[in-house]
Motif scaffolding. Structure first.
Motif, PDB file in Angstrom:
ATOM      1  N   GLN A 146       0.837  -1.184   0.000  1.00 52.61           N
ATOM      2  CA  GLN A 146       0.000   0.000   0.000  1.00 52.61           C
ATOM      3  C   GLN A 146       0.883   1.249   0.000  1.00 52.61           C
ATOM      4  O   GLN A 146       2.062   1.201   0.340  1.00 52.61           O
ATOM      5  CB  GLN A 146      -0.903   0.027   1.227  1.00 52.61           C
ATOM      6  N   ALA A 147       0.284   2.389  -0.347  1.00 53.91           N
ATOM      7  CA  ALA A 147       1.048   3.640  -0.453  1.00 53.91           C
ATOM      8  C   ALA A 147       1.668   4.054   0.872  1.00 53.91           C
ATOM      9  O   ALA A 147       2.688   4.762   0.893  1.00 53.91           O
ATOM     10  CB  ALA A 147       0.148   4.757  -0.990  1.00 53.91           C
ATOM     11  N   SER A 148       1.084   3.628   1.979  1.00 55.69           N
ATOM     12  CA  SER A 148       1.589   4.019   3.301  1.00 55.69           C
ATOM     13  C   SER A 148       2.542   2.994   3.903  1.00 55.69           C
ATOM     14  O   SER A 148       2.918   3.101   5.074  1.00 55.69           O
ATOM     15  CB  SER A 148       0.414   4.239   4.256  1.00 55.69           C
ATOM     16  N   SER A 149       2.960   2.001   3.139  1.00 56.83           N
ATOM     17  CA  SER A 149       3.817   0.938   3.657  1.00 56.83           C
ATOM     18  C   SER A 149       5.178   1.482   4.100  1.00 56.83           C
ATOM     19  O   SER A 149       5.803   2.283   3.392  1.00 56.83           O
ATOM     20  CB  SER A 149       4.038  -0.140   2.592  1.00 56.83           C
ATOM     21  N   PRO A 150       5.678   1.018   5.262  1.00 58.67           N
ATOM     22  CA  PRO A 150       7.015   1.434   5.711  1.00 58.67           C
ATOM     23  C   PRO A 150       8.131   0.815   4.877  1.00 58.67           C
ATOM     24  O   PRO A 150       9.302   1.186   5.047  1.00 58.67           O
ATOM     25  CB  PRO A 150       7.068   0.927   7.156  1.00 58.67           C
ATOM     26  N   CYS A 151       7.782  -0.114   3.986  1.00 60.92           N
ATOM     27  CA  CYS A 151       8.793  -0.773   3.160  1.00 60.92           C
ATOM     28  C   CYS A 151       9.160   0.033   1.914  1.00 60.92           C
ATOM     29  O   CYS A 151      10.145  -0.281   1.242  1.00 60.92           O
ATOM     30  CB  CYS A 151       8.299  -2.157   2.738  1.00 60.92           C
TER      31      CYS A 151
END
Length: 332
Positions: free
Chosen positions: A207-212
């Motif tokens: 997702q756009a908010s992923s910490p990866c």
């Protein structure tokens, strides 16, 4: 293939979602339910799903394997294999290589390691390894001297329900810039929910908010969108643009705000238009002024930067203090 002393390239035209390898168990040919076997050869496989086997890829007798853009899933112990995703067999040496990149390994159930490179130099780069089971708790689920980078390692359980367990009193895997559940010492490593798109249905994109996102090794090759490498098998494609839905130039496809948003347009007496943004009760221009006349039509004294008129068209004109504060008005 078997005993051919050559280089084998198996490349899908349609990608892993639509090109699937399932072993034929109707006749075992002496090698049972392994999907791919390689002997005395170097294998390059790209863009396949390998599923429902007792070992997805088995290589031995001085062979090397490179796996790109694949999905390895649903292995289980059976005839000819212990459920490994990848295994190196006998007669191998340290000159052999197992290199896995941009690959998802999921829902595999092995009585031994999930990935067993044996004596081969093993590198896992941009791999997502998730929701797997492994039984050999003494050795862990990947080779002790392997290299893991820019990957996501989550919810891999041993027979005692330990998550991503490793016991390595001497040699441990080198893990960097990886999202490792439970934590793992190494540069750039994190332990955080990757925020997959729809993991319950097998969608392990980010997702756009992923910490990866942009959390991989900054020295690695950049992602195809030109940004720092992401962690995991699937990079998140970032599109720059205006993400403010109230702006005139809002781009619903943009994932990264590039500062270009504007909410209004103002026009000077010469007909030049300027993007503007509302800040509080004031309207601020986002571009430098390039007007040549006051509000009453009188000419303004101005300069072109570097005496080049094209610079004024691009960057605006230069004015002295007297022109800027003249009561006839310089601004729109």
């Amino acid at each position: 293939d078997y005993d051919v002393y050559t280089n084998l390239y198996i490349i899908s035209e349609s990608g892993a979602d639509s090109t699937i390898i399932i072993p034929d168990t109707s006749e075992y040919y002496g090698y049972y339910e392994r999907a791919i076997m390689v002997k005395n050869a170097n294998l390059w496989i790209d863009g396949f799903t390998i599923t429902e086997s007792s070992c997805a890829i088995y290589f031995y007798t001085y062979s090397s394997v490179r796996v790109y853009n694949c999905i390895i899933k649903n292995t289980a112990a059976g005839l000819g294999g212990e459920g490994q995703a990848i295994e190196q067999g006998s007669e191998s040496d340290a000159d052999d290589t197992l290199y896995v990149k941009n690959t998802l390994i999921m829902n595999c159930s092995s009585n031994e390691r999930l990935v067993d490179g044996g004596n081969a130099h093993t590198i896992l780069e941009n791999v997502t390894m998730i929701d797997n089971f492994y039984g050999d708790i003494d050795d862990g689920f990947i080779p002790m001297e392997s290299i893991v980078e820019n990957s996501i390692i989550r919810n891999n359980l041993d027979e005692n329900s330990n998550v991503n367990y490793f016991y390595c009193p001497q040699l441990c895997p080198s893990v960097t810039y990886t999202n490792w559940e439970g934590g793992y010492e190494g540069e750039g490593n994190i332990d955080a929910d990757p925020l997959f798109t729809d993991p319950d249905n097998g969608d392990y994109t980010l997702q756009a908010s992923s910490p990866c996102i942009d959390a991989g090794d900054p020295e690695s090759e950049y992602d195809p969108d030109g940004t720092i490498a992401d962690m995991g098998a699937y990079y998140f494609h970032q599109t720059s643009g205006c993400t403010d839905s109230t702006a005139i130039n809002y781009n619903p496809e943009a994932t990264t705000n590039d500062g270009s948003c504007y909410h209004d347009v103002v026009t000077d007496i010469d007909g030049n238009e300027y993007q503007a943004v509302q800040i509080g009760d004031q309207l601020w221009m986002k571009e430098n002024l390039k007007v040549a006349h006051y509000q009453n039509g009188d000419a303004i004294s101005y300069w072109d930067y570097d005496n080049n008129p094209s610079n004024s068209e691009t960057y605006g004109m230069l004015y002295d203090w007297y022109s800027a504060t003249d009561e006839r008005g310089i601004c729109p």
